[in-house]
Design an enzyme around this catalytic site. Structure first.
Site, PDB file in Angstrom:
ATOM      1  N   TYR A  35      13.839 -12.711 -59.427  1.00  0.00           N
ATOM      2  CA  TYR A  35      14.208 -14.350 -59.218  1.00  0.00           C
ATOM      3  C   TYR A  35      15.360 -14.399 -58.342  1.00  0.00           C
ATOM      4  O   TYR A  35      15.588 -15.005 -57.137  1.00  0.00           O
ATOM      5  CB  TYR A  35      14.470 -14.658 -60.378  1.00  0.00           C
ATOM      6  CG  TYR A  35      15.055 -16.110 -60.576  1.00  0.00           C
ATOM      7  CD1 TYR A  35      14.354 -17.314 -59.944  1.00  0.00           C
ATOM      8  CD2 TYR A  35      16.360 -16.383 -60.797  1.00  0.00           C
ATOM      9  CE1 TYR A  35      14.990 -18.555 -60.449  1.00  0.00           C
ATOM     10  CE2 TYR A  35      16.982 -17.656 -61.024  1.00  0.00           C
ATOM     11  CZ  TYR A  35      16.202 -18.610 -60.699  1.00  0.00           C
ATOM     12  OH  TYR A  35      16.889 -19.924 -60.669  1.00  0.00           O
TER      13      TYR A  35
ATOM     14  N   ASP B  55       2.301 -28.644 -52.981  1.00  0.00           N
ATOM     15  CA  ASP B  55       2.491 -27.363 -53.260  1.00  0.00           C
ATOM     16  C   ASP B  55       3.371 -26.768 -52.085  1.00  0.00           C
ATOM     17  O   ASP B  55       2.953 -26.585 -51.033  1.00  0.00           O
ATOM     18  CB  ASP B  55       1.425 -26.590 -53.324  1.00  0.00           C
ATOM     19  CG  ASP B  55       1.293 -25.140 -53.671  1.00  0.00           C
ATOM     20  OD1 ASP B  55       2.568 -24.780 -53.566  1.00  0.00           O
ATOM     21  OD2 ASP B  55       0.444 -24.461 -54.178  1.00  0.00           O
ATOM     22  N   ILE B  56       4.510 -26.432 -52.330  1.00  0.00           N
ATOM     23  CA  ILE B  56       5.477 -25.784 -51.339  1.00  0.00           C
ATOM     24  C   ILE B  56       5.060 -24.831 -50.908  1.00  0.00           C
ATOM     25  O   ILE B  56       5.549 -24.250 -49.818  1.00  0.00           O
ATOM     26  CB  ILE B  56       7.243 -26.025 -51.847  1.00  0.00           C
ATOM     27  CG1 ILE B  56       6.999 -24.915 -53.316  1.00  0.00           C
ATOM     28  CG2 ILE B  56       7.725 -27.370 -52.325  1.00  0.00           C
ATOM     29  CD1 ILE B  56       8.397 -24.617 -53.391  1.00  0.00           C
TER      30      ILE B  56
ATOM     31  N   THR C 282      21.457 -20.143 -57.308  1.00  0.00           N
ATOM     32  CA  THR C 282      21.863 -19.769 -58.507  1.00  0.00           C
ATOM     33  C   THR C 282      22.882 -18.496 -58.845  1.00  0.00           C
ATOM     34  O   THR C 282      23.203 -17.909 -57.847  1.00  0.00           O
ATOM     35  CB  THR C 282      20.436 -19.222 -59.195  1.00  0.00           C
ATOM     36  OG1 THR C 282      20.848 -18.373 -60.503  1.00  0.00           O
ATOM     37  CG2 THR C 282      19.696 -18.037 -58.349  1.00  0.00           C
ATOM     38  N   ASP C 283      23.468 -18.597 -60.309  1.00  0.00           N
ATOM     39  CA  ASP C 283      24.469 -17.501 -60.134  1.00  0.00           C
ATOM     40  C   ASP C 283      23.770 -16.192 -60.153  1.00  0.00           C
ATOM     41  O   ASP C 283      24.463 -15.153 -60.069  1.00  0.00           O
ATOM     42  CB  ASP C 283      25.154 -17.774 -61.633  1.00  0.00           C
ATOM     43  CG  ASP C 283      24.017 -18.148 -62.759  1.00  0.00           C
ATOM     44  OD1 ASP C 283      23.069 -18.782 -62.452  1.00  0.00           O
ATOM     45  OD2 ASP C 283      23.970 -17.318 -63.773  1.00  0.00           O
TER      46      ASP C 283
ATOM     47  N   THR D  23      10.952 -20.868 -62.143  1.00  0.00           N
ATOM     48  CA  THR D  23      12.173 -20.594 -62.831  1.00  0.00           C
ATOM     49  C   THR D  23      12.102 -19.700 -64.031  1.00  0.00           C
ATOM     50  O   THR D  23      13.379 -19.593 -64.727  1.00  0.00           O
ATOM     51  CB  THR D  23      12.920 -21.865 -63.308  1.00  0.00           C
ATOM     52  OG1 THR D  23      11.959 -22.650 -63.929  1.00  0.00           O
ATOM     53  CG2 THR D  23      13.205 -22.809 -61.987  1.00  0.00           C
TER      54      THR D  23
ATOM     55  N   TRP E 246      23.199 -21.853 -65.768  1.00  0.00           N
ATOM     56  CA  TRP E 246      22.849 -22.245 -67.117  1.00  0.00           C
ATOM     57  C   TRP E 246      22.376 -23.558 -67.245  1.00  0.00           C
ATOM     58  O   TRP E 246      23.172 -24.451 -68.260  1.00  0.00           O
ATOM     59  CB  TRP E 246      24.070 -21.787 -67.901  1.00  0.00           C
ATOM     60  CG  TRP E 246      24.218 -20.346 -68.025  1.00  0.00           C
ATOM     61  CD1 TRP E 246      23.796 -19.424 -67.300  1.00  0.00           C
ATOM     62  CD2 TRP E 246      25.151 -19.780 -69.116  1.00  0.00           C
ATOM     63  NE1 TRP E 246      24.383 -18.171 -67.548  1.00  0.00           N
ATOM     64  CE2 TRP E 246      24.995 -18.412 -68.760  1.00  0.00           C
ATOM     65  CE3 TRP E 246      25.662 -20.195 -70.177  1.00  0.00           C
ATOM     66  CZ2 TRP E 246      25.626 -17.517 -69.384  1.00  0.00           C
ATOM     67  CZ3 TRP E 246      26.372 -19.227 -70.883  1.00  0.00           C
ATOM     68  CH2 TRP E 246      26.311 -17.742 -70.672  1.00  0.00           C
TER      69      TRP E 246
END
Ligand SMILES: NC(=O)c1ccc[n+]([C@@H]2O[C@H](COP(=O)([O-])OP(=O)(O)OC[C@H]3O[C@@H](n4cnc5c(N)ncnc54)[C@H](OP(=O)(O)O)[C@@H]3O)[C@@H](O)[C@H]2O)c1
Length: 305
Positions: free
Chosen positions: A136, A47-48, A112-113, A73, A161
């Site tokens: 997020y 578990d990170i 991420t974008d 996510t 995406w």
């Protein structure tokens, strides 16, 4: 020569699985995740969010490179459970980064974008200022900041995406819904570049091969997506067209959909920096989608009713 060891966090996830497949052809690959859904031979449950667990797992493997894909996510879920987003997406990444630093491993962090607010009129470059619209995106950006300020050998790979086998994604959702022939309303005022996880994994491998001798020299942020652009509506139309499905697809505005998390209108990331270094431009999202659909149809008989 001894094969380099690569540790992939989130190895049971959509991108994690593709990376394991692509990289195990050339490297010794190890995975960590909450469960071994990928049935990897070299796997450790971890578990990170638990620093001591992460430390133990990484010290057992002693990798040269860590690719950190593990994340929470569910973008709307993050908005509702802010604490979970903070703990998994920010603190989890920081835990991995700190141990990377201790053992002098090179870190690839998948970002991420959604760190951008989408107000720019053209595609985002690596040095454009982030301004996330949702929880997020904020956690991913704060993890990026820790890595940038504390590590000397890091690659922050921002992508967008994603879709691929064995992951909850837009392509499979549209294909499954369209098969029932019910009309589908899809957002037409957000633009981005759909990216096939296999293409992204190959691009990361190319980047690794290039930086092999001197990671410090190339350290930094890279944008990597399939090329070209579309809206979610255009993406959905293409998915149904390739699958010869007749479902009616209706364009709608983001404002017509009530979702907890805001999304950027413009998610386009420029691949120019990556292309200049690697000289193997990413193929178009249409070609990549065609291959994924062909491949997954053969495997699952999906798309044939
Ligand atoms: N999907 C996209 O469109 C997109 C776009 C841009 C960037 N990204 C980034 O790309 C990366 C990969 O995305 P993806 O779509 O492949 O994600 P994914 O399929 O959700 O995979 C993430 C993996 O991380 C695992 N995980 C979650 N919490 C963990 C924890 N505490 N400890 C260890 N493992 C944990 C998940 O396990 P469970 O499934 O059991 O929770 C899952 O196996 C992520 O970093 C994401 O932020 C994704």
């Amino acid at each position: 020569m001894k094969k380099q060891k690569i540790l992939i966090t989130g190895s049971s996830g959509m991108l994690g699985r593709a990376l394991c497949d692509v990289l195990s052809r050339s490297y010794q690959v190890f995975g960590i995740d909450l469960e071994n859904r990928n049935k990897l031979k070299n796997f450790l449950v971890c578990d990170i969010t638990k620093f001591e667990q992460v430390k133990k797992a990484i010290l057992v493997v002693l990798p040269n490179i860590i690719i950190h894909t593990a994340a929470y996510t569910d973008v709307d879920g993050c908005e509702v459970d802010k604490k979970k987003s903070e703990v998994v997406n920010k603190q989890g990444a920081i835990n991995v980064a700190k141990i990377c630093q201790d053992i002098n491993a090179t870190l690839f962090f998948i970002s991420t974008d959604y760190i951008f607010n989408g107000k720019k009129k053209s595609s985002y470059r690596e040095n454009d200022a982030p301004s996330p619209l949702n929880i997020y995106g904020r956690a991913k950006f704060e993890a990026e900041e820790f890595i940038r300020h504390n590590l000397s050998e890091y690659f922050i790979v921002r992508t967008s995406w994603l879709y691929g086998a064995k992951g909850k994604n837009f392509v499979d959702t549209i294909r499954a819904t369209a098969q029932s022939n019910s009309p589908l309303k899809v957002i037409d005022d957000q633009t981005g570049s759909p990216t096939y996880v296999v293409d992204l994994s190959e691009a990361i491998k190319n980047l690794m091969d290039k930086i092999n001798d001197c990671p410090k020299k190339y350290s930094g942020i890279y944008h990597i997506t399939n090329s070209g652009k579309c809206s979610w509506y255009q993406f959905a139309k293409k998915i149904t067209k390739i699958n010869k499905l007749n479902a009616k697809i209706i364009p709608m505005k983001s404002s017509q959909l009530t979702r907890p998390a805001k999304r950027p209108k413009n998610s386009l990331l420029s691949n120019v920096k990556f292309n200049r270094l690697i000289h193997k431009p990413m193929r178009s999202w249409r070609k990549a989608l065609g291959e994924y659909l062909k491949h997954s149809k053969q495997k699952n008989n999906f798309g044939i009713t």
